[in-house]
Design an enzyme around this catalytic site. Structure first.
Site, PDB file in Angstrom:
ATOM      1  N   ASN A 239       0.855  -1.183   0.000  1.00 58.00           N
ATOM      2  CA  ASN A 239       0.000   0.000   0.000  1.00 58.00           C
ATOM      3  C   ASN A 239       0.894   1.237   0.000  1.00 58.00           C
ATOM      4  O   ASN A 239       1.517   1.565   1.012  1.00 58.00           O
ATOM      5  CB  ASN A 239      -0.892  -0.029   1.250  1.00 58.00           C
ATOM      6  CG  ASN A 239      -1.727   1.239   1.401  1.00 58.00           C
ATOM      7  OD1 ASN A 239      -1.875   2.013   0.451  1.00 58.00           O
ATOM      8  ND2 ASN A 239      -2.268   1.455   2.586  1.00 58.00           N
TER       9      ASN A 239
ATOM     10  N   GLY B   8       2.836   2.607  10.712  1.00 53.81           N
ATOM     11  CA  GLY B   8       3.738   3.738  10.573  1.00 53.81           C
ATOM     12  C   GLY B   8       4.485   4.118  11.832  1.00 53.81           C
ATOM     13  O   GLY B   8       5.141   5.160  11.876  1.00 53.81           O
TER      14      GLY B   8
ATOM     15  N   GLU C 217      -4.764  -5.024  10.665  1.00 51.54           N
ATOM     16  CA  GLU C 217      -3.760  -3.993  10.895  1.00 51.54           C
ATOM     17  C   GLU C 217      -4.052  -3.294  12.216  1.00 51.54           C
ATOM     18  O   GLU C 217      -4.928  -2.422  12.280  1.00 51.54           O
ATOM     19  CB  GLU C 217      -3.769  -2.958   9.767  1.00 51.54           C
ATOM     20  CG  GLU C 217      -3.213  -3.435   8.453  1.00 51.54           C
ATOM     21  CD  GLU C 217      -2.850  -2.267   7.548  1.00 51.54           C
ATOM     22  OE1 GLU C 217      -1.704  -2.214   7.092  1.00 51.54           O
ATOM     23  OE2 GLU C 217      -3.699  -1.398   7.319  1.00 51.54           O
TER      24      GLU C 217
ATOM     25  N   GLU D  78      -6.935   4.461   8.310  1.00 52.91           N
ATOM     26  CA  GLU D  78      -6.794   5.898   8.082  1.00 52.91           C
ATOM     27  C   GLU D  78      -8.081   6.491   7.525  1.00 52.91           C
ATOM     28  O   GLU D  78      -8.432   7.640   7.816  1.00 52.91           O
ATOM     29  CB  GLU D  78      -5.608   6.156   7.145  1.00 52.91           C
ATOM     30  CG  GLU D  78      -4.273   5.852   7.818  1.00 52.91           C
ATOM     31  CD  GLU D  78      -3.141   5.555   6.855  1.00 52.91           C
ATOM     32  OE1 GLU D  78      -2.052   5.239   7.337  1.00 52.91           O
ATOM     33  OE2 GLU D  78      -3.356   5.624   5.619  1.00 52.91           O
TER      34      GLU D  78
END
Length: 251
Positions: free
Chosen positions: A9, A173, A167, A97
């Site tokens: 991604n 991140g 996830e 997100e």
């Protein structure tokens, strides 16, 4: 036996020049034949990536699609039918997100999942908990609700043509990664939830792990019985690192 899948991604990264450089690196990779490999570039560069990877066994997907499957009056959105038209084969739905920053609800995610499938795309359903939810012991409750929303709306049979990606939001991140054992626990719970509806569907669906996966951690994660590959973020922007992760899935 489930074929491993490693999907990159790229998120909101890339220019025409950097995408061309990444394509060059990807074309040079020796990828394991037993692993399916996919990349999800920003929408603007999908056609560039499809053309650049022509002849290479890498699937190209998208990071999002509209709730409506066909083109129409929905300014700023891209329909699943349009993604299929340019050559996409997969699409992420429900990435954390988009859930947390853009406010996408379980209902919206289910509609996108359905829209993708109606146009022949394979939806990759993203599920996962925040750090606060994890610390409150609500991981399985949150993941179960996100998965259950799609099962309730579309039926468990929809997962015969879909992928799930777990996830944990706190790992995306951040450099943090769930231990292989902890990740396996959640993956097993996901498969168990599906199995309660249909054991055959549960056995066949691929469940990926995502969240700061690197080449150094990939082999241990992919060695778990219910982890069928990875949804890779930042590491997928480096062709060599991404290739190493793909090879880990093949071993």
């Amino acid at each position: 036996m489930r074929r491993p899948l490693v999907a990159g991604n790229w998120k909101m990264h890339g220019t025409r020049a950097s995408v061309a450089e990444l394509i060059k690196g990807l074309r040079q990779l020796a990828l394991p034949s037993g692993v399916e490999v996919a990349v999800m570039p920003p929408c603007l560069y999908i056609s560039q990536v499809i053309q650049g990877l022509d002849g290479k066994s890498i699937v190209v997907g998208a990071q999002n699609c509209a709730v409506e499957p066909v083109q129409g009056a929905l300014t700023g959105e891209v329909a699943a039918s349009q993604l299929a038209d340019v050559g996409c084969q997969m699409v992420l739905v429900g990435h954390s997100e988009r859930r947390l920053i853009l406010g996408e609800s379980d209902e919206v995610v289910s509609r996108k999942f359905a829209a993708a499938q109606s146009c022949g795309l394979v939806p990759v359903l993203c599920v996962g908990e925040t750090r606060e939810q994890r610390e409150a012991g609500k991981t399985l409750e949150v993941v179960g609700r996100q998965l259950g929303s799609v099962i309730e709306e579309l039926g468990v049979g929809a997962f015969t043509r879909a992928v799930i990606a777990y996830e944990p939001v706190w790992a995306i991140g951040t450099g943090l990664t769930a231990s292989p054992q902890r990740a396996q626990e959640v993956h097993a719970a996901i498969r168990s939830q599906l199995s309660a509806e249909n054991a055959e569907v549960a056995r066949g669906v691929r469940i990926l792990y995502g969240g700061s996966v690197k080449a150094a951690s990939a082999a241990d994660l992919f060695g778990m019985p219910d982890i069928d590959g990875g949804l890779i973020g930042g590491a997928s922007l480096n062709a060599d690192e991404f290739g190493a992760i793909c090879r880990a899935a093949g071993s």
